[in-house]
Each structure stands twice: as structure tokens, then as C-alpha cells.
Design a protein around this motif. Structure first.
Motif, PDB file in Angstrom:
ATOM      1  N   ASN B   8      61.820 153.882  67.004  1.00  0.00           N
ATOM      2  CA  ASN B   8      60.668 154.578  67.585  1.00  0.00           C
ATOM      3  C   ASN B   8      59.339 154.155  67.005  1.00  0.00           C
ATOM      4  O   ASN B   8      58.402 153.818  67.730  1.00  0.00           O
ATOM      5  CB  ASN B   8      60.808 156.099  67.398  1.00  0.00           C
ATOM      6  CG  ASN B   8      61.983 156.613  68.198  1.00  0.00           C
ATOM      7  OD1 ASN B   8      62.366 155.980  69.190  1.00  0.00           O
ATOM      8  ND2 ASN B   8      62.553 157.724  67.758  1.00  0.00           N
ATOM      9  N   SER B   9      59.281 154.139  65.683  1.00  0.00           N
ATOM     10  CA  SER B   9      57.935 154.071  65.133  1.00  0.00           C
ATOM     11  C   SER B   9      57.493 152.670  64.751  1.00  0.00           C
ATOM     12  O   SER B   9      56.313 152.433  64.598  1.00  0.00           O
ATOM     13  CB  SER B   9      57.833 154.989  63.915  1.00  0.00           C
ATOM     14  OG  SER B   9      58.657 154.473  62.903  1.00  0.00           O
ATOM     15  N   ILE B  10      58.429 151.729  64.586  1.00  0.00           N
ATOM     16  CA  ILE B  10      57.950 150.423  64.144  1.00  0.00           C
ATOM     17  C   ILE B  10      58.133 149.362  65.228  1.00  0.00           C
ATOM     18  O   ILE B  10      57.164 148.931  65.862  1.00  0.00           O
ATOM     19  CB  ILE B  10      58.656 149.974  62.840  1.00  0.00           C
ATOM     20  CG1 ILE B  10      58.434 151.052  61.767  1.00  0.00           C
ATOM     21  CG2 ILE B  10      58.113 148.639  62.386  1.00  0.00           C
ATOM     22  CD1 ILE B  10      59.130 150.767  60.457  1.00  0.00           C
ATOM     23  N   LEU B  11      59.388 148.998  65.477  1.00  0.00           N
ATOM     24  CA  LEU B  11      59.635 147.860  66.368  1.00  0.00           C
ATOM     25  C   LEU B  11      59.108 148.075  67.770  1.00  0.00           C
ATOM     26  O   LEU B  11      58.582 147.158  68.389  1.00  0.00           O
ATOM     27  CB  LEU B  11      61.139 147.577  66.417  1.00  0.00           C
ATOM     28  CG  LEU B  11      61.665 146.584  65.399  1.00  0.00           C
ATOM     29  CD1 LEU B  11      63.122 146.301  65.666  1.00  0.00           C
ATOM     30  CD2 LEU B  11      60.847 145.300  65.448  1.00  0.00           C
ATOM     31  N   PHE B  12      59.276 149.303  68.265  1.00  0.00           N
ATOM     32  CA  PHE B  12      58.935 149.512  69.678  1.00  0.00           C
ATOM     33  C   PHE B  12      57.687 150.349  69.864  1.00  0.00           C
ATOM     34  O   PHE B  12      57.470 150.914  70.915  1.00  0.00           O
ATOM     35  CB  PHE B  12      60.140 150.133  70.403  1.00  0.00           C
ATOM     36  CG  PHE B  12      61.323 149.222  70.382  1.00  0.00           C
ATOM     37  CD1 PHE B  12      61.353 148.098  71.199  1.00  0.00           C
ATOM     38  CD2 PHE B  12      62.380 149.458  69.523  1.00  0.00           C
ATOM     39  CE1 PHE B  12      62.442 147.236  71.161  1.00  0.00           C
ATOM     40  CE2 PHE B  12      63.458 148.597  69.489  1.00  0.00           C
ATOM     41  CZ  PHE B  12      63.494 147.483  70.301  1.00  0.00           C
ATOM     42  N   ASN B  13      56.896 150.357  68.849  1.00  0.00           N
ATOM     43  CA  ASN B  13      55.624 151.067  68.969  1.00  0.00           C
ATOM     44  C   ASN B  13      54.663 150.234  69.807  1.00  0.00           C
ATOM     45  O   ASN B  13      54.152 149.207  69.365  1.00  0.00           O
ATOM     46  CB  ASN B  13      55.058 151.294  67.563  1.00  0.00           C
ATOM     47  CG  ASN B  13      53.767 152.083  67.611  1.00  0.00           C
ATOM     48  OD1 ASN B  13      53.048 152.047  68.616  1.00  0.00           O
ATOM     49  ND2 ASN B  13      53.489 152.777  66.530  1.00  0.00           N
ATOM     50  N   PRO B  14      54.404 150.685  71.052  1.00  0.00           N
ATOM     51  CA  PRO B  14      53.605 149.858  71.963  1.00  0.00           C
ATOM     52  C   PRO B  14      52.211 149.576  71.423  1.00  0.00           C
ATOM     53  O   PRO B  14      51.683 148.479  71.617  1.00  0.00           O
ATOM     54  CB  PRO B  14      53.541 150.689  73.239  1.00  0.00           C
ATOM     55  CG  PRO B  14      54.515 151.792  73.084  1.00  0.00           C
ATOM     56  CD  PRO B  14      54.773 151.987  71.641  1.00  0.00           C
ATOM     57  N   ALA B  15      51.658 150.520  70.722  1.00  0.00           N
ATOM     58  CA  ALA B  15      50.294 150.336  70.228  1.00  0.00           C
ATOM     59  C   ALA B  15      50.226 149.162  69.259  1.00  0.00           C
ATOM     60  O   ALA B  15      49.299 148.347  69.306  1.00  0.00           O
ATOM     61  CB  ALA B  15      49.799 151.606  69.552  1.00  0.00           C
ATOM     62  N   GLU B  16      51.246 149.070  68.412  1.00  0.00           N
ATOM     63  CA  GLU B  16      51.223 147.994  67.422  1.00  0.00           C
ATOM     64  C   GLU B  16      51.460 146.635  68.071  1.00  0.00           C
ATOM     65  O   GLU B  16      50.879 145.634  67.664  1.00  0.00           O
ATOM     66  CB  GLU B  16      52.263 148.277  66.335  1.00  0.00           C
ATOM     67  CG  GLU B  16      51.847 149.481  65.505  1.00  0.00           C
ATOM     68  CD  GLU B  16      52.723 149.714  64.287  1.00  0.00           C
ATOM     69  OE1 GLU B  16      53.725 148.996  64.117  1.00  0.00           O
ATOM     70  OE2 GLU B  16      52.386 150.617  63.506  1.00  0.00           O
ATOM     71  N   TRP B  17      52.296 146.614  69.106  1.00  0.00           N
ATOM     72  CA  TRP B  17      52.490 145.357  69.820  1.00  0.00           C
ATOM     73  C   TRP B  17      51.231 144.969  70.576  1.00  0.00           C
ATOM     74  O   TRP B  17      50.947 143.781  70.756  1.00  0.00           O
ATOM     75  CB  TRP B  17      53.684 145.450  70.779  1.00  0.00           C
ATOM     76  CG  TRP B  17      54.985 145.254  70.048  1.00  0.00           C
ATOM     77  CD1 TRP B  17      55.899 146.206  69.767  1.00  0.00           C
ATOM     78  CD2 TRP B  17      55.465 144.038  69.496  1.00  0.00           C
ATOM     79  NE1 TRP B  17      56.944 145.669  69.068  1.00  0.00           N
ATOM     80  CE2 TRP B  17      56.703 144.321  68.884  1.00  0.00           C
ATOM     81  CE3 TRP B  17      54.976 142.725  69.438  1.00  0.00           C
ATOM     82  CZ2 TRP B  17      57.471 143.365  68.235  1.00  0.00           C
ATOM     83  CZ3 TRP B  17      55.742 141.767  68.791  1.00  0.00           C
ATOM     84  CH2 TRP B  17      56.969 142.088  68.189  1.00  0.00           C
ATOM     85  N   GLU B  18      50.473 145.988  71.004  1.00  0.00           N
ATOM     86  CA  GLU B  18      49.228 145.685  71.716  1.00  0.00           C
ATOM     87  C   GLU B  18      48.242 144.953  70.805  1.00  0.00           C
ATOM     88  O   GLU B  18      47.539 144.042  71.230  1.00  0.00           O
ATOM     89  CB  GLU B  18      48.616 146.996  72.223  1.00  0.00           C
ATOM     90  CG  GLU B  18      47.892 146.825  73.546  1.00  0.00           C
ATOM     91  CD  GLU B  18      47.271 148.127  74.013  1.00  0.00           C
ATOM     92  OE1 GLU B  18      47.992 149.153  74.008  1.00  0.00           O
ATOM     93  OE2 GLU B  18      46.086 148.117  74.348  1.00  0.00           O
ATOM     94  N   ILE B  19      48.223 145.403  69.545  1.00  0.00           N
ATOM     95  CA  ILE B  19      47.351 144.725  68.568  1.00  0.00           C
ATOM     96  C   ILE B  19      47.701 143.240  68.502  1.00  0.00           C
ATOM     97  O   ILE B  19      46.839 142.357  68.575  1.00  0.00           O
ATOM     98  CB  ILE B  19      47.518 145.361  67.166  1.00  0.00           C
ATOM     99  CG1 ILE B  19      46.961 146.785  67.178  1.00  0.00           C
ATOM    100  CG2 ILE B  19      46.848 144.510  66.101  1.00  0.00           C
ATOM    101  CD1 ILE B  19      47.338 147.587  65.943  1.00  0.00           C
TER     102      ILE B  19
END
Lengths: 253, 234
Positions: B8-19
Motif C-alpha cells: 500500500n504505502s511504498i511500491l504502489f503509492n501512486p503519488a510517489e510514482w508520479e514524482i
């Protein structure tokens, strides 16, 4: 009429490997158009002698003359440069027991490599020459094949075509049929027989007594690093003078 | 292991992938620098390695020893320390280079030693008759090496050379510490700018991985070329 200059001549060649004296004061005269076979038991020094003629082995003493010009060493005994030695070698073809075709080249590329890169022949000219020679050794259809796909006899015939493509003054053969299956020896000897008939100058280290007897102009018999006998084949095979030659012939012929 | 946390919070965190996606040009710049460093150093190391293997095959014993000392000297040195020495150490001797120059020089000098050792091994397997036949026909010097010897060394050692290429690719990452802006540098800067510690490196790993696959593809092609000639069955 004065005597012609010998095509190839060795004068008083000696060679030691460490303690072992493999050649002792060897002299040899090869006249233009002659085929000379060098016979002798294993370890008699005949291959080393042949390799001294083009300085694949450097003789310790003595001289080699190609059409009267010194090979490998100047008259004062100093070794010549690699470049100068290469020039002499390009005029002497050599055929090896283990063929030594270059595996990364096709048959045709093997044959034209040295003529184009060493002699500077144009590719068209070299290819024309090579195709003629491959036809002559019966391998015209193998021009685009890689060596590993050939039989031993075919490899050796390519190796002969490769040497001939340089239009050498002399051809040296180092036991050219010794690595072949018995049924493949004949096809290589047939090519060599034709060359002898055409007047190619050849020095052939061999164990093929039939070839020496029927094809050669002279036989040189070596044992333990010295030339023991030097005679026309009829004389050598019919009436060997030394006990060593007699013993050798009783074993082989 | 807390799988919920991971998914939930690391690999598939959309916000972080957006960065990561927004910083894509930075990754591409770094990747392109990595590939440039790699390509130039491969060519350089191969050429220098071919020269060094000739030193090691020289008839002159002191030349042979010099080649041997170079190869052994380089191989006992960690690449990271070598890169440090070139960029941070040499200026104290008055020799200053840009990070790129120092980095490229380091990769070339270092890996040339390995390439030379690989070629030397292949050369020791080459039958003496191959060069004897060439000499007997009038070849000598560089022409003999380039036409007759080197092609057979490369075909005979393609898998090991390919392995070395992979090491070279990954050693470009060390150059980050001498400020070369390669792919690892790009990943590291995105990580430190946005405090996303995982995704940038996953991207970097993916790009290194793709490059490695390309190298392996090249090795496969060379291997097929060799097999067609009955060579390099290893």
C-alpha cells in the motif's frame, strides 16, 4: 653455360634446443623446378630443418639463400628485421601437417588473405587467382565454406591453394599427409604430384615412400640431425649406401 | 514482514510514482550519460587491452613484465579507490581533470587490464600453427595480430568478454562519487530531493537490467557468428 643459381640453398645449418643438438651442419641445394623429399625417422630433425629454411626456427649457425639472396640473416650474421624476413617468407610457401587454415575465414578468404594483405594484390585479381587454384585442387564448390566443415584432405588441398596463391618461388611441405586418414592421403599426393610435374620447386618432408620414389628428383635422408645420404631416388631406394638408410628402408619401404 | 505496508504505502503509492514520472527527463539524461560513458570506455578499454596483451606476448622479457605488472596492479585495486585517486588524489600532484575525463580514463585504464587478461587467456589456447601459417606467408607485426590473431581471440572468448562488458556497465555507477551525473546519480538526486527512497532506484535497476539484456543479446550474436565457423563452442 654456368650453373643456374639454386632456388633455395642451406649452408652449414646448425640448431640446438637447450642441450639437444637437433641439426648439425646441414647443407642442401634445391635447383629450380626440382622436388626434393626429405626422409628420416621421427626425431631426425627433418621438420626442424624445413622450418629453418623460412626461419620459423632460427638456426644457430649457417646460411639460407633464396635465389642467391640471404634469408633471415645478413652475411655478417646479424638477424634481419621482421619486415625484411616477412618479405623473404612471402616468396616461400609452406604447407603444414596440421593444415593451419584460419577458421574465422571462408575457404576463399583463406586463399586471398595473404595475397591481398601482404602482396597488395587487388581483391578482384586475388579472387580470380584463388578461384583458378581452388578449381585446380578440386574444391571450386567449397569457396564459401568455413574450414571446420571440410575433411582433412580438403583442408590440406585448400592449404596448398593458399600457399600457391602467393606465387611462391619454392614450396615447403612439412609432413603434409601425416595427419590424414589413410583414404585421404591420395587426393593430397595427387595435387602435389601435379605440381611437381608442372615444375614447381618443392621441398617435401614426408613418410610417403611411394611419393619420394616416383615423384622426386632427389632424396635427402636425415638421421640424428645430419644428412646421411643425398641421392636420386632410384639410387637411394635401390642401393642405399649407409647402414642407417638400409635399416630405415627395411622398416618403411 | 508487513505485506500491507509494502504494497500500500511504498511500491504502489501512486503519488510517489508520479514524482518519478515527473523527473523522467532527469533519469533519461543520467541514462544517456551512463550509456555514453559505457560506450566510450568499452572501445577504449578494448583498444588498450589489445595493446597490453601484445606487451604480455612480447619477445622482450622486460616488456612482458611491464604488461604483467600493469594487469596485476589494476586487478588488485578496487575501482572505487582508483576513481577517487584519479579525481581527488591527482590534483595534489598538480594533475587536474574534469569528472568526465577522470571517470572515462579510470574505466578505460581499469578494464583494459581485465580485457588484456581475457585476451591473453584466449591467446594461450590458440594453436601456434595459426600464427606460424601467417608468418610463413609474410605476415608480421600489427597486421598479423589484427587479421589473424585478434578475431580468433574475440570469437573464442565472447562470453567472458560479454561478462566484462556487464562489469563495465555497472562500474559506471561508481563515478557518481566523483560527481559524474550518470543514471545512479540521477536516481540518487530524485531520492534525496523528494525523500522517495525506493522508486528511483527501482527505475535505475530496470534501466541497468535492460542494458544488460542488450549486452547479452550482443554476446549471443557473436556466439552464433563463432559457431558458424566451428569456433567458441564454450
Amino acid at each position: 653455360m654456368p650453373d643456374a643459381v639454386p632456388a633455395l640453398e642451406a649452408r652449414h645449418i646448425s640448431k640446438t634446443f637447450g642441450e639437444l643438438e637437433v641439426l648439425r651442419d646441414i647443407s642442401l641445394v634445391v635447383n629450380p623446378g626440382d622436388t626434393i623429399s626429405v626422409l628420416g625417422p621421427s626425431g631426425s630433425g627433418k621438420s626442424t630443418m624445413l622450418r629453418c629454411l623460412n626461419f620459423l626456427e632460427t638456426p644457430d649457425r649457417g646460411q639460407v639463400l633464396l635465389a642467391g639472396e640471404p634469408v633471415g640473416r645478413r652475411a655478417d650474421g646479424r638477424l634481419v628485421s621482421d619486415k625484411e624476413l616477412a618479405k623473404s617468407r612471402a616468396r616461400m610457401g609452406m604447407v603444414f601437417q596440421s593444415f593451419n587454415l584460419w577458421p574465422h575465414f571462408t575457404v576463399l578468404q583463406n586463399v586471398i588473405e595473404a595475397p591481398t594483405k601482404v602482396l597488395g594484390l587487388s581483391k578482384d585479381e586475388a579472387v580470380a587467382r584463388a578461384e583458378g587454384l581452388l578449381a585446380k585442387v578440386g574444391l571450386a564448390d567449397k569457396r564459401d565454406v568455413y574450414p571446420f566443415a571440410l575433411s582433412g584432405g580438403q583442408k590440406q588441398r585448400v592449404a596448398i591453394a593458399r600457399a600457391l596463391c602467393m606465387k611462391p618461388d619454392v614450396l615447403l611441405f612439412d609432413e603434409p599427409t601425416s595427419a590424414l586418414d589413410p583414404e585421404l592421403v591420395g587426393e593430397v599426393l595427387a595435387v602435389m604430384r601435379d605440381l611437381a610435374k608442372e615444375g614447381m620447386t618443392m621441398v617435401v618432408v614426408t613418410h610417403e615412400m611411394g611419393f619420394a620414389r616416383d615423384v622426386c628428383d632427389e632424396v635427402v635422408f636425415m638421421d640424428r640431425g645430419v644428412v646421411v645420404e643425398h641421392a636420386p631416388p632410384a639410387e637411394f631406394f635401390g642401393n642405399p649406401k649407409t647402414e642407417r638408410a638400409q635399416r630405415f628402408l627395411s622398416r618403411y619401404a | 514482514m508487513d505485506w500491507d505496508l509494502i504494497t500500500n504505502s511504498i511500491l504502489f503509492n501512486p503519488a510517489e510514482w508520479e514524482i518519478v514520472l515527473n523527473e523522467w527527463p532527469r533519469f533519461m539524461r543520467g541514462f544517456s550519460n551512463t550509456l555514453t560513458l559505457f560506450a566510450v570506455s568499452v572501445v577504449g578499454a578494448f583498444l588498450l587491452g589489445a595493446v597490453i596483451v601484445n606487451l604480455m606476448a612480447s619477445r622482450n622479457p622486460s616488456v612482458r613484465a611491464a604488461g604483467r605488472v600493469y594487469v596485476d596492479g589494476m586487478r588488485m585495486l578496487p575501482f572505487l579507490i582508483f576513481a577517487y585517486l584519479l579525481y581527488y588524489g591527482l590534483p595534489s600532484l598538480g594533475i587536474r581533470m574534469s569528472a568526465w575525463t577522470a571517470g572515462l580514463l579510470g574505466l578505460i585504464l581499469y578494464h583494459a587490464a581485465y580485457v588484456a587478461e581475457i585476451l591473453r587467456g584466449a591467446w594461450s589456447q590458440l594453436p601456434a600453427g595459426q600464427t606460424e601459417a601467417a608468418r610463413a606467408m609474410g605476415f608480421h607485426g600489427p597486421q598479423l595480430f589484427l587479421r589473424i590473431v585478434l578475431p580468433q581471440l574475440v570469437l573464442g572468448s565472447a562470453p567472458i568478454l560479454g561478462n566484462q562488458l556487464i562489469y563495465m556497465l555497472k562500474d559506471t555507477a561508481f563515478l557518481m562519487i566523483i560527481t559524474v551525473q550518470d543514471l545512479t546519480y540521477a536516481a540518487n538526486s530524485v531520492q534525496s530531493m523528494y525523500f522517495v527512497p525506493l522508486q528511483p532506484f527501482i527505475v535505475a535497476i530496470g534501466l541497468y537490467w535492460i542494458s544488460t539484456l542488450a549486452i547479452e543479446g550482443l554476446v549471443f550474436l557473436v556466439g552464433r557468428f563463432a559457431r558458424k565457423r566451428g569456433l567458441g563452442r564454450a
